[in-house]
Write a protein that holds these residues in place. Structure first.
Motif, PDB file in Angstrom:
ATOM      1  N   VAL A 201       5.170  -0.341   1.429  1.00 62.52           N
ATOM      2  CA  VAL A 201       5.496  -0.061   0.037  1.00 62.52           C
ATOM      3  C   VAL A 201       7.000   0.149  -0.029  1.00 62.52           C
TER       4      VAL A 201
ATOM      5  N   TRP B  61      -4.872  -1.935   0.373  1.00 66.02           N
ATOM      6  CA  TRP B  61      -3.851  -2.585  -0.460  1.00 66.02           C
ATOM      7  C   TRP B  61      -4.146  -2.306  -1.938  1.00 66.02           C
TER       8      TRP B  61
ATOM      9  N   SER C 198       0.751  -2.935   6.003  1.00 60.84           N
ATOM     10  CA  SER C 198       1.304  -3.110   4.661  1.00 60.84           C
ATOM     11  C   SER C 198       2.577  -2.287   4.587  1.00 60.84           C
TER      12      SER C 198
ATOM     13  N   LEU D 282       1.318   4.496  -7.625  1.00 53.07           N
ATOM     14  CA  LEU D 282       2.676   3.981  -7.467  1.00 53.07           C
ATOM     15  C   LEU D 282       3.606   4.554  -8.531  1.00 53.07           C
TER      16      LEU D 282
ATOM     17  N   ALA E  86      -3.438   1.401  -2.776  1.00 49.62           N
ATOM     18  CA  ALA E  86      -2.018   1.758  -2.859  1.00 49.62           C
ATOM     19  C   ALA E  86      -1.479   1.679  -4.279  1.00 49.62           C
ATOM     20  N   HIS E  87      -2.147   0.907  -5.144  1.00 50.65           N
ATOM     21  CA  HIS E  87      -1.669   0.742  -6.522  1.00 50.65           C
ATOM     22  C   HIS E  87      -2.098   1.882  -7.439  1.00 50.65           C
TER      23      HIS E  87
ATOM     24  N   VAL F  35       4.420  -3.119  -3.666  1.00 50.52           N
ATOM     25  CA  VAL F  35       3.563  -3.194  -2.488  1.00 50.52           C
ATOM     26  C   VAL F  35       3.603  -4.619  -1.948  1.00 50.52           C
TER      27      VAL F  35
END
Length: 257
Positions: free
Chosen positions: A116, A87, A114, A94, A90-91, A100
């Motif tokens: 997105v 998680w 998760s 972006l 994932a940032h 997210v």
């Protein structure tokens, strides 16, 4: 704390993650566990922020520690911590309008690990479904467990779950519920589903055919398919060390510590 690079892969967009600072990662995951999501995001992306956090009663922190870091089945702990790591990861890349979904509050939660949401100003343009697996046998896990789940999505299954998660995620981005429902109401699912398969691997483990078959299940270019690996030596022991560091960080959120 986390770094990534693209690697050559015949079956998907290949991404490889390294943990560069375990102590910082532990602190950031501890923030996620007490729902300080904005602060955790800022830490992993390097943005400036105030480090003022709420203080918690000792019994509340001990409850988090026991349920999240000392479950009956250690595999559940490792899977849960890996989901939180991914998680955060994932940032790192972006687009400005991406959102997210907030991480699961329960390690054994079913459904998407998760998602997105990729959006424009007036539409949901795509969504990425993430499958996160902390495993000692990544190829077996991908072939035997992940591919069947992705096949189900590609055959049109579980759209109600996806709609619910998209609406909730849009809400965290400040979009009113009625507007979020309107955005998702008209979505065309064709070509909108993207996938990220994220697994742990050992150093020097052969990964050239780890995601073999991905291109057969999900058509389109590599934007539709991401195969992500995170290098963790002796994964179970590594997770135990990480859990201990998170536990120490959590206890810093009680008065007098």
């Amino acid at each position: 704390m986390l770094s990534y690079r693209e690697i050559d892969d015949d079956y998907c967009l290949g991404i490889e993650f390294d943990v560069t600072d375990v102590d910082s990662l532990a602190k950031t995951i501890a923030l996620v566990l007490i729902q300080e999501y904005d602060m955790a995001r800022n830490l992993v992306t390097g943005n400036t922020f105030s480090e003022d956090t709420a203080q918690f009663d000792q019994d509340e922190i001990e409850d988090i520690i026991q349920r999240r870091l000392h479950p009956t089945v250690v595999y559940h702990r490792d899977g849960f911590l890996f989901q939180l790591m991914m998680w955060l990861a994932a940032h790192l890349d972006l687009q400005d309008s991406d959102l997210v979904a907030l991480p699961h509050s329960q390690g054994s939660a079913k459904g998407q690990d998760s998602i997105v949401v990729h959006r424009s100003t007036d539409a949901v343009v795509a969504l990425t479904i993430c499958e996160d697996k902390a495993t000692e046998n990544p190829r077996d896990m991908v072939r035997d467990e992940v591919w069947p789940e992705i096949k189900e999505y590609e055959q049109g299954g579980r759209r109600d779950e996806l709609r619910s998660n998209i609406i909730a995620t849009l809400g965290t981005g400040g979009i009113p519920s009625a507007e979020a429902q309107n955005l998702i109401r008209g979505i065309s699912w064709s070509g909108k589903r993207r996938y990220r398969v994220r697994v742990t691997v050992e150093p020097n483990q052969r990964t050239s055919k780890l995601f073999k078959g991905f291109e057969e299940i999900v058509n389109g270019d590599n934007e539709m398919r991401r195969g992500e690996t995170t290098i963790l030596p002796s994964m179970r022991n590594w997770m135990t060390t990480l859990a201990g560091k998170i536990e120490n960080e959590l206890r810093c959120f009680t008065p007098g510590v």
